[in-house]
Design a protein around this motif. Structure first.
Motif, mmCIF file in Angstrom:
data_model
loop_
_atom_site.group_PDB
_atom_site.id
_atom_site.type_symbol
_atom_site.label_atom_id
_atom_site.label_comp_id
_atom_site.label_asym_id
_atom_site.label_seq_id
_atom_site.Cartn_x
_atom_site.Cartn_y
_atom_site.Cartn_z
ATOM 1 N N ASN A 198 55.108 -23.891 -15.194
ATOM 2 C CA ASN A 198 54.552 -22.694 -15.812
ATOM 3 C C ASN A 198 53.054 -22.648 -15.523
ATOM 4 O O ASN A 198 52.533 -23.480 -14.765
ATOM 5 C CB ASN A 198 54.835 -22.679 -17.315
ATOM 6 N N THR A 230 48.363 -25.003 -13.381
ATOM 7 C CA THR A 230 49.821 -24.980 -13.298
ATOM 8 C C THR A 230 50.400 -26.381 -13.223
ATOM 9 O O THR A 230 49.929 -27.240 -12.477
ATOM 10 C CB THR A 230 50.310 -24.143 -12.091
ATOM 11 N N ASP A 284 54.086 -28.589 -15.397
ATOM 12 C CA ASP A 284 55.299 -28.383 -16.178
ATOM 13 C C ASP A 284 54.978 -27.840 -17.567
ATOM 14 O O ASP A 284 53.969 -28.206 -18.178
ATOM 15 C CB ASP A 284 56.073 -29.694 -16.287
ATOM 16 N N ASN A 285 55.873 -27.003 -18.064
ATOM 17 C CA ASN A 285 55.634 -26.295 -19.328
ATOM 18 C C ASN A 285 55.334 -27.228 -20.493
ATOM 19 O O ASN A 285 54.463 -26.941 -21.321
ATOM 20 C CB ASN A 285 56.837 -25.414 -19.677
ATOM 21 N N LEU A 329 50.501 -19.710 -22.404
ATOM 22 C CA LEU A 329 51.298 -19.701 -21.187
ATOM 23 C C LEU A 329 51.360 -18.282 -20.636
ATOM 24 O O LEU A 329 51.430 -17.318 -21.396
ATOM 25 C CB LEU A 329 52.723 -20.203 -21.458
ATOM 26 N N ASP A 332 57.116 -16.888 -17.810
ATOM 27 C CA ASP A 332 58.217 -17.832 -18.029
ATOM 28 C C ASP A 332 58.163 -18.982 -17.023
ATOM 29 O O ASP A 332 57.445 -18.917 -16.012
ATOM 30 C CB ASP A 332 59.555 -17.101 -17.884
ATOM 31 N N ASN A 333 58.962 -20.016 -17.295
ATOM 32 C CA ASN A 333 59.113 -21.104 -16.324
ATOM 33 C C ASN A 333 59.694 -20.544 -15.024
ATOM 34 O O ASN A 333 60.561 -19.663 -15.053
ATOM 35 C CB ASN A 333 60.052 -22.179 -16.862
#
Length: 291
Positions: free
Chosen positions: A142, A210, A212-213, A229, A232-233
């Motif tokens: 994300n 950027t 990982d979420n 954020l 979306d992923n």
């Protein structure tokens, strides 16, 4: 006389029970004698040595970040501790080694660490040098931006060539975002840690970060009101435990340990005590890949 005899028998019984209890405690301990492994295996060697070196991140809230104790804390750290417990090694005999993304394979190959648990995405390129147990979690890439940013809504926002995005050298997210930016040389900024990316975002040197979420959610939680954020992923990132490529027995042992943790609740507890506090979803237990 009968009263004295009964008292003596009672005392003897109490002593015997006490000795049995002590013996039980010894059997249940985490010393080398309480576990048995195949001769010559990595598990046996580590168990006999009663110490282990584990590579992890020191800069990722919720997964591997140095806390006030001076030791790394997070989901990756707790997963590693579950594995160490199964090896019969006391927790205080773990040496955590800071392992940034760009050196994870190197540290496994050269033997600097015995395993790596460091938001380590399983992919085929990395499998050319090392092996993975797991996965034990699936994240998704994300984008992190400042709270008031309205110009970045997802990875396609970088295609106009005007916005800079930061990631970490040697990471999967850094490679993935290259397919979205118009000019890699001018738009993609790389550091060795995500903390430096966060600082660059705070200072206005980049427009976004950027990775990982779940890592980004940790930064949001630790910097309340500063970040959000953007969208979306846009990938799936299965996290695994890195070990030496040829060590099939050790990989099998770790996979067995992970499946046990999925079933007995220790996996979920590790999540709830760490990254789960930041609002990320754990989801169902993934299926380990016994390739």
């Amino acid at each position: 006389m009968r009263i004295k005899r009964v008292a003596a028998l009672a005392a003897a019984a109490t002593l015997a029970l006490g000795m049995a209890a002590c013996g039980g405690d010894s059997d249940e301990g985490t010393g080398a004698g309480s576990k048995s492994f195949a001769a010559g295996s990595t598990m046996e060697k580590l168990n006999k040595a009663q110490k282990i070196k584990i590579g992890t991140k020191f800069d990722q809230p919720g997964f591997g970040q140095k806390g006030l104790s001076g030791k790394p804390e997070g989901f990756d750290v707790e997963i590693a501790k579950i594995i160490v417990k199964e090896l019969g090694i006391p927790e205080d005999k773990i040496e955590f080694v800071e392992t940034p993304s760009k050196v994870r394979e190197d540290k496994i190959v050269d033997g600097s660490v015995d395993l790596v648990a460091a938001t380590y995405t399983i992919n085929d390129k990395r499998k050319e040098r090392i092996a993975f147990a797991g996965p034990y979690y699936e994240a998704g890439q994300n984008i992190l931006v400042k709270k008031d940013n309205t110009t970045i809504t997802g990875p396609d926002s970088f295609k106009d060539g005007t916005k800079k995005v930061c990631s970490v050298t040697g990471s999967t997210p850094a490679e993935t975002i290259k397919t979205y930016v118009k000019d890699v040389a001018t738009q993609l900024v790389l550091f060795d840690t995500y903390d430096k990316c966060r600082d660059a975002l705070n200072g206005g040197q980049v427009d976004a970060v950027t990775t990982d979420n779940v890592i980004l959610l940790g930064y949001i939680a630790k910097n309340e009101g500063s970040f959000k954020l953007a969208g979306d992923n846009f990938t799936k990132e299965p996290y695994g435990i890195g070990v030496k490529k040829e060590d099939t027995a050790f990989r099998t042992f770790i996979n067995d340990t992970l499946e046990k943790a999925f079933a007995d609740g220790s996996w979920k507890k590790a999540w709830d005590d760490t990254a789960g506090k930041f609002g990320a979803e754990l989801g169902t237990a993934p299926t380990v890949n016994r390739y």
